[in-house]
Scaffold this active site. Structure first.
Site, mmCIF file in Angstrom:
data_model
loop_
_atom_site.group_PDB
_atom_site.id
_atom_site.type_symbol
_atom_site.label_atom_id
_atom_site.label_comp_id
_atom_site.label_asym_id
_atom_site.label_seq_id
_atom_site.Cartn_x
_atom_site.Cartn_y
_atom_site.Cartn_z
ATOM 1 N N ARG A 49 8.448 23.632 7.866
ATOM 2 C CA ARG A 49 7.233 23.484 6.834
ATOM 3 C C ARG A 49 7.358 22.521 6.128
ATOM 4 N NH1 ARG A 49 8.605 29.732 4.656
ATOM 5 N NH2 ARG A 49 7.994 30.647 6.547
ATOM 6 N N TYR A 102 -5.123 9.265 -1.411
ATOM 7 C CA TYR A 102 -3.509 9.895 -1.123
ATOM 8 C C TYR A 102 -2.420 9.889 -2.196
ATOM 9 C CZ TYR A 102 -5.972 7.882 3.139
ATOM 10 O OH TYR A 102 -6.574 7.894 4.213
ATOM 11 N N GLU A 119 0.980 -1.280 0.153
ATOM 12 C CA GLU A 119 0.079 0.040 0.124
ATOM 13 C C GLU A 119 0.702 1.287 -0.113
ATOM 14 O OE1 GLU A 119 -1.787 1.368 3.526
ATOM 15 O OE2 GLU A 119 -3.813 1.756 2.555
ATOM 16 N N TRP A 126 -7.997 -2.352 -0.461
ATOM 17 C CA TRP A 126 -8.873 -0.962 -0.727
ATOM 18 C C TRP A 126 -10.051 -1.453 -1.595
ATOM 19 C CZ3 TRP A 126 -9.294 3.802 0.723
ATOM 20 C CH2 TRP A 126 -8.281 4.246 1.756
ATOM 21 N N TYR A 147 -15.001 -0.007 16.495
ATOM 22 C CA TYR A 147 -16.165 -0.305 15.982
ATOM 23 C C TYR A 147 -16.876 -1.315 16.703
ATOM 24 C CZ TYR A 147 -15.834 2.244 11.412
ATOM 25 O OH TYR A 147 -15.722 3.329 10.773
ATOM 26 N N ARG A 176 -7.440 11.865 11.057
ATOM 27 C CA ARG A 176 -8.564 12.623 11.551
ATOM 28 C C ARG A 176 -9.778 11.650 11.998
ATOM 29 N NH1 ARG A 176 -12.965 11.255 8.319
ATOM 30 N NH2 ARG A 176 -12.289 10.210 6.366
ATOM 31 N N SER A 177 -9.481 10.285 11.634
ATOM 32 C CA SER A 177 -10.539 9.274 11.785
ATOM 33 C C SER A 177 -9.801 7.829 11.908
ATOM 34 C CB SER A 177 -11.584 9.215 10.701
ATOM 35 O OG SER A 177 -12.428 8.013 10.862
ATOM 36 N N ALA A 178 -9.716 7.196 13.056
ATOM 37 C CA ALA A 178 -9.083 6.156 13.361
ATOM 38 C C ALA A 178 -9.777 5.025 13.766
ATOM 39 C CB ALA A 178 -7.860 6.503 14.265
ATOM 40 N N ASP A 179 -9.827 3.808 12.815
ATOM 41 C CA ASP A 179 -10.516 2.692 13.142
ATOM 42 C C ASP A 179 -9.449 1.731 13.923
ATOM 43 O OD1 ASP A 179 -10.895 -0.280 12.819
ATOM 44 O OD2 ASP A 179 -11.746 0.039 11.067
ATOM 45 N N HIS A 195 -12.083 5.507 17.110
ATOM 46 C CA HIS A 195 -12.909 4.665 17.590
ATOM 47 C C HIS A 195 -12.701 3.273 17.315
ATOM 48 C CE1 HIS A 195 -13.137 6.373 13.507
ATOM 49 N NE2 HIS A 195 -13.421 5.262 13.103
ATOM 50 N N CYS A 247 -7.877 9.567 5.912
ATOM 51 C CA CYS A 247 -7.880 9.212 7.134
ATOM 52 C C CYS A 247 -6.773 9.923 7.958
ATOM 53 C CB CYS A 247 -8.326 7.910 7.649
ATOM 54 S SG CYS A 247 -9.956 7.425 7.144
HETATM 55 N N1 THF Z 1 -12.158 2.123 6.652
HETATM 56 C C1 THF Z 1 -12.089 1.621 7.779
HETATM 57 N N2 THF Z 1 -13.604 1.126 8.273
HETATM 58 N N3 THF Z 1 -11.373 1.261 8.528
HETATM 59 C C2 THF Z 1 -10.002 1.368 7.871
HETATM 60 O O1 THF Z 1 -8.773 1.035 8.502
HETATM 61 C C3 THF Z 1 -9.574 2.038 6.687
HETATM 62 N N4 THF Z 1 -8.423 2.241 6.206
HETATM 63 C C4 THF Z 1 -8.558 2.293 4.889
HETATM 64 C C5 THF Z 1 -9.564 2.725 4.239
HETATM 65 N N5 THF Z 1 -10.696 2.659 4.847
HETATM 66 C C6 THF Z 1 -10.840 2.201 6.195
HETATM 67 C C7 THF Z 1 -8.247 0.745 4.554
HETATM 68 N N6 THF Z 1 -7.448 0.055 5.039
HETATM 69 C C8 THF Z 1 -7.888 -4.001 6.607
HETATM 70 C C9 THF Z 1 -6.695 -3.035 6.896
HETATM 71 C C10 THF Z 1 -6.693 -1.776 6.327
HETATM 72 C C11 THF Z 1 -7.514 -1.077 5.730
HETATM 73 C C12 THF Z 1 -8.781 -1.961 5.058
HETATM 74 C C13 THF Z 1 -8.974 -3.357 5.719
HETATM 75 C C14 THF Z 1 -7.964 -5.207 7.037
HETATM 76 O O2 THF Z 1 -9.226 -5.676 7.105
HETATM 77 N N7 THF Z 1 -7.437 -6.129 7.747
HETATM 78 C C15 THF Z 1 -7.332 -7.003 8.102
HETATM 79 C C16 THF Z 1 -6.636 -8.072 6.921
HETATM 80 C C17 THF Z 1 -5.610 -7.714 6.248
HETATM 81 C C18 THF Z 1 -5.268 -8.364 5.106
HETATM 82 O O3 THF Z 1 -5.965 -8.634 4.242
HETATM 83 O O4 THF Z 1 -3.901 -8.936 4.883
HETATM 84 C C19 THF Z 1 -6.440 -7.395 9.600
HETATM 85 O O5 THF Z 1 -6.669 -8.176 10.086
HETATM 86 O O6 THF Z 1 -5.493 -6.585 9.713
HETATM 87 C C20 THF Z 1 -7.354 2.688 6.947
HETATM 88 O O7 THF Z 1 -6.475 3.508 6.501
#
Ligand code: THF
Length: 272
Positions: free
Chosen positions: A128, A95, A59, A81, A217, A174-177, A215, A147
């Protein structure tokens, strides 16, 4: 043994408030948090679940290509993605496009990554040295708004005559899963910091992660409880096996992580 990520996960798990979100999943959320990783203590790849570095490296190389189509990612075995891509595989000006070719009002383009490298070499004291993916005028054309939106580099001067400066990087996300995305985001920017340092003849310093809406989920709660029951291992080490001619010439095979000891992977659904 450091546990910055696990402390963060525990903080939001226990202190977060329930908050609805765009995806309709629901979250437990905290606004504002910071973690600091000294890259000299090891490579910050989360150890309390197995994290697949392959997708992270691919990525990052895709961002650095300036690419915005999932085809190259898929060809290299990275499917993270796919959920957001349009029928032709494109994601809009996300990005990579903003990093490498931010459009200017007069029809030109700015390569923010090349500018960062140039400034680090010519004026390392600059305040900068910034890359922004948050292009306000382009947001509505993106399949997903950035994000990890804004990052800055900083060079601490050498402490001995003839020594090397130390490169740090701070990201504003800004937004963190926290469960799925953040382990990827930390490793990705740590890797980028190592690459930029190598290209600019600098040692590495800290990677600082700063989050906005942090956050967990609602459908990750059980996974988080399992992960928090585990004790972290020491961080592995990153080896870059070659010095490519430029920041744009790295390949997947150039990277090796040594001594990665982790607990088993934990599956979870991604919110789209
Ligand atoms: N949307 C959401 N809801 N969460 C995110 O972390 C996220 N991103 C990117 C864009 N939108 C998002 C996408 N990045 C995985 C990891 C990163 C991602 C999306 C999905 C994931 O499913 N990981 C699994 C499997 C990994 C694999 O397939 O190798 C894992 O167990 O880690 C964050 O920038």
């Amino acid at each position: 043994i450091r546990s910055q990520y696990e402390d963060f996960l525990r903080h939001v798990h226990t202190q977060g408030v329930f908050k609805a979100d765009r995806t309709g999943t629901g979250t437990t959320s905290v606004f504002g948090y910071q973690m600091r990783f000294d890259l000299n203590e090891g490579f910050p790849l989360v150890t309390t679940k197995k994290v697949f570095l392959r997708a992270i490296i691919v990525e990052l190389l895709w961002f650095l290509r300036g690419d915005s189509n999932v085809k190259w990612l898929q060809d290299n075995g990275c499917t993270i993605w796919d959920e957001w891509a349009r029928a032709d595989g494109d994601l809009g000006p996300v990005y990579g496009v903003q990093w490498r070719s931010w459009p200017t009002p007069d029809g030109g383009h700015i390569d923010q990554i090349q500018q960062v490298i140039n400034t680090l070499k010519s004026n390392p004291d600059s305040r900068r040295i910034i890359v922004s993916a948050w292009n306000v005028a382009d947001l509505d054309k993106m399949a997903l708004m950035p994000c990890h939106a804004f990052f800055q580099f900083y060079v601490a001067p050498p402490t001995t005559p003839g020594g090397r400066g130390k490169l740090s990087c701070q990201l504003y996300q800004r937004s963190a899963d926290i469960f799925l995305g953040v382990p990827f985001n930390i490793a990705s920017y740590a890797l980028l910091t190592h690459m930029v340092a190598q290209q600019c003849d600098l040692d590495v310093g800290d990677f600082i992660w700063t989050g906005g809406d942090c956050h967990i989920y609602s459908n990750h709660q059980e996974q988080v409880a399992l992960q928090l029951s585990r004790a972290p291992f020491a961080y592995p080490a990153l080896v870059i096996k070659r010095r490519p001619a430029s920041i744009f010439d790295y390949q997947f095979e150039d990277f090796e992580v040594q001594g990665y000891q982790s607990h088993p992977a934990i599956k979870a659904p991604v919110a789209v």
